[in-house]
Design a protein around this motif. Sequence first.
Motif, short mmCIF file in Angstrom:
data_model
loop_
_atom_site.label_atom_id
_atom_site.label_comp_id
_atom_site.label_asym_id
_atom_site.label_seq_id
_atom_site.Cartn_x
_atom_site.Cartn_y
_atom_site.Cartn_z
N LEU A 287 0.81 -1.22 0.00
CA LEU A 287 0.00 0.00 0.00
C LEU A 287 0.84 1.27 0.00
CD1 LEU A 287 -2.80 -1.15 2.46
CD2 LEU A 287 -3.03 -0.74 0.00
N GLY A 288 2.14 1.13 0.26
CA GLY A 288 3.02 2.29 0.20
C GLY A 288 3.78 2.41 -1.09
N LEU A 289 3.55 1.48 -2.03
CA LEU A 289 4.27 1.49 -3.29
C LEU A 289 3.47 2.22 -4.38
CD1 LEU A 289 5.55 -2.22 -3.41
CD2 LEU A 289 6.89 -0.17 -2.91
N PRO A 290 4.16 2.77 -5.40
CA PRO A 290 3.48 3.47 -6.50
C PRO A 290 2.95 2.48 -7.54
CG PRO A 290 5.84 3.57 -6.84
CD PRO A 290 5.64 2.88 -5.51
N VAL A 291 2.01 1.63 -7.13
CA VAL A 291 1.42 0.65 -8.04
C VAL A 291 -0.01 1.07 -8.38
CG1 VAL A 291 2.87 -1.23 -7.19
CG2 VAL A 291 0.65 -0.81 -6.12
N GLY A 292 -0.56 0.42 -9.41
CA GLY A 292 -1.87 0.84 -9.89
C GLY A 292 -3.04 0.33 -9.10
N TYR A 293 -2.90 -0.86 -8.50
CA TYR A 293 -4.05 -1.50 -7.86
C TYR A 293 -3.55 -2.48 -6.81
CZ TYR A 293 -8.00 -4.82 -7.47
OH TYR A 293 -8.99 -5.65 -7.00
N VAL A 294 -4.20 -2.47 -5.64
CA VAL A 294 -3.91 -3.46 -4.59
C VAL A 294 -5.25 -4.00 -4.11
CG1 VAL A 294 -2.86 -3.95 -2.35
CG2 VAL A 294 -1.83 -2.22 -3.87
N GLY A 295 -5.44 -5.31 -4.24
CA GLY A 295 -6.68 -5.94 -3.78
C GLY A 295 -6.37 -7.13 -2.90
N ALA A 296 -7.27 -7.43 -1.96
CA ALA A 296 -7.05 -8.55 -1.04
C ALA A 296 -8.33 -9.35 -0.88
CB ALA A 296 -6.56 -8.05 0.31
N MET A 297 -8.19 -10.68 -0.92
CA MET A 297 -9.33 -11.58 -0.81
C MET A 297 -9.67 -11.83 0.66
SD MET A 297 -9.69 -15.45 -2.33
CE MET A 297 -10.12 -14.90 -3.98
N GLY A 298 -10.95 -12.09 0.91
CA GLY A 298 -11.39 -12.42 2.26
C GLY A 298 -12.81 -11.96 2.51
N SER A 299 -13.42 -12.47 3.56
CA SER A 299 -14.77 -12.07 3.92
C SER A 299 -14.76 -10.66 4.49
CB SER A 299 -15.33 -13.04 4.97
OG SER A 299 -14.59 -12.91 6.18
#
Length: 373
Positions: A287-299
Amino acid sequence: MLNIADTLHNWCREGHPFALATVVQVSGSAPLPVGTALAVDANGTVIGSVSGGCVEGAVYELCQLLLTGDEPPTRERFGYSDDDAFAVGLTCGGELEVLVQRIDPSDHPHLTVALDEVTSGRPAAVAQIIDGPEELLGRILSVTGDGSTHDAAVDGEDWEGAVAAQTRALLHVGRSDRVEVGGESTACPERLSVLVHTHASRPRMLIFGAIDFADALSKIGDFLGYRVTVCDARPVFATPARFPHADDVVADWPHRYLAETEVDPRTVICVLTHDARFDIPLLHQALGLPVGYVGAMGSRRTHEDRLERLREAGVPQEHLARLYSPIGLDLGAHTPEETAISIGAEIIAHSHQGSGTPLTGTTGPIHHRRTPA
């Protein structure tokens, strides 16, 4: 065009006008693909090729003609001559069409910007109008890796926005292509054929968690044009045989691998482990990196627990706001394949600033213009 980028870059930086001949259409067994180019400067120096030798002489003469006069860009077709095998034509039996135009670097500073990026190894794309109204033939627009548009257009010209949107989309996936633009809307009423020359590696999709959902998502990532990496700390699960659609399969601790690998603003990170031992240090870093998208699986329960753990680990709220969790759009997905489609759909919507709303419930343009990152 980018096959001769180094020399064109030098000519542009030195301010030398040149004639550019670009292959815009091929059929049969023509020797070189669409986008290949030949260029001639005022000294008669020639670089590149459009046919491997068959019609270079005729194209060279066309370039010389445009360099010495004020002729507008022109398209010429070359094919096989049945009457005389030594006449100007392709001995291989194919056909090709070439766009020849004069370029003065002082009128196209944006081309120098794009070539600066290309020769430095950074992503960029050059869009060239190869068919359409005579006054637009040969017009050029450049897009750099951050999505910024550079052109010589008059402010407010209708074609610029539509061409820029298509160019950004192709640059995002690292693909060169010929596209049709306009003709059906007030935004770009003219029908244009545009050749987009792209210099970029494929964007990366980093999937963490060697589970069945990762296998399905790797197929979707490959289909969408990503270079897919699957990473898991458990070597028994992180094997190429289990993930045949991934470009790379890595057995390493996720946060350690992420710290050592290359990412950029086109990179998407999908965390599928839903195990705090792996998720928290990985997401803290991602979440601190200059990337385009961060998603995480889970309820949703897992998501709330994950957020609390990340806050305790010191992740600021503006970073937490970047997290897409639970990952994916609400498609009612159950199977790994359906879930992978929902994740891919969310990535597309995020990349192109779409809402994810069914089109039957919306009005206005179907295709969104992307704003620069």
